[in-house]
Design an enzyme around this catalytic site. Sequence first.
Site, short mmCIF file in Angstrom:
data_model
loop_
_atom_site.label_atom_id
_atom_site.label_comp_id
_atom_site.label_asym_id
_atom_site.label_seq_id
_atom_site.Cartn_x
_atom_site.Cartn_y
_atom_site.Cartn_z
N PRO A 89 0.82 -1.22 0.00
CA PRO A 89 0.00 0.00 0.00
C PRO A 89 0.85 1.26 0.00
CG PRO A 89 -0.92 -1.60 1.50
CD PRO A 89 0.39 -2.18 1.03
N CYS A 90 0.45 2.23 -0.84
CA CYS A 90 1.28 3.40 -1.06
C CYS A 90 0.68 4.68 -0.50
CB CYS A 90 1.54 3.59 -2.55
SG CYS A 90 0.02 3.87 -3.51
#
Length: 355
Positions: A89-90
Amino acid sequence: MASQSKAFVSLYSGAGGLDIGFMEAGFVPSFAVDLDPMAAATYSYSYKRLRDRLPHLVGHEHHCQVADLDDCIESLDSVAAELVVGGPPCQGFSVAGKMDPTDPRSRHVWRFLDAVERVGPEAFVMENVKALAVNRRWAGLLEGLREKASQLGYTTSVLLLNASHYGVPQARERMFLIGLRDDETLAAPREISKEAPPTVGDALQGLPPWGMPGNDSKCNAIVTPARRPVLRRSPFAGMLFNGAGRPMRLDMPAPTLPASMGGNRTPIVDQNHLDGNGDCWVTSYHAHLMDGGEPYSALPDFLRRITIEEAARIQGFPPDMEWRGRQSAIYRQIGNAVPPPLGKAVASTFKGTLN
């Protein structure tokens, strides 16, 4: 598994954008996991379609597990693979978010390396947003990740790649942290379309007409004019319309598609211009405003949001995808994905590198 096919473990798989690229480059998934059940369902259904046209996948049954990596990381001890790939996840790193170092989702880059340690592959590929590679706020984090990889026996390279240079009609920039054993580094894949990148117009003209089968998953968010437009030099910047979904130039690659598509953040296209029936209305309206004209109270109905099929095309997905979930979930799967042609370009650089 055929002798010429290398196996890979996929983490944070999503709808499988990165994985499709690796499969099209000749690799075979041995394990895939994602927390989103709809994304995992899309991955699993689409794998069956991929197997119909990729001979090296024939004979392999595969699906994406629905789980948090923490819940299944111990099971990776028994998984054999030459590669571990994935995009943690960014949101904690992205300039589109709050860039919060305490965002709990940011810990997943470390869990990715924990998984690499469990599998012990010849190489790994971690994908993430551009900011993780270039923003000084994350310099210490990136250095820490590279140090951890070094302790595990990997020499790392950081590649910053623009999807439009690899055949994708979208100027999407992504970072790839790549680790290889035996003091090897990996050069960037050969660019195939840097000088003449594919355009939005090229991509959309390759689909059935808007509203017809194969291009009829319409976004219902209405395009409305902003009462107080924010003007920039470019007609396609600023804020001419309500919501964050900006109009797209047909003669250029699209800007990065967001995961928040499906509502007012969905990009806008001029259908009349796309059909070749006149000049770009957005350009004319921008000139009207720049000359001191009043904002319009209504807009022509040929200004519309892009469909699911168009978003998938701009992201580089194959046309035989089996999307699962509600419309908003599918838009999110597309916006979160790595463009498959970009994944394939990265995967192709491993040809001859892995023993």
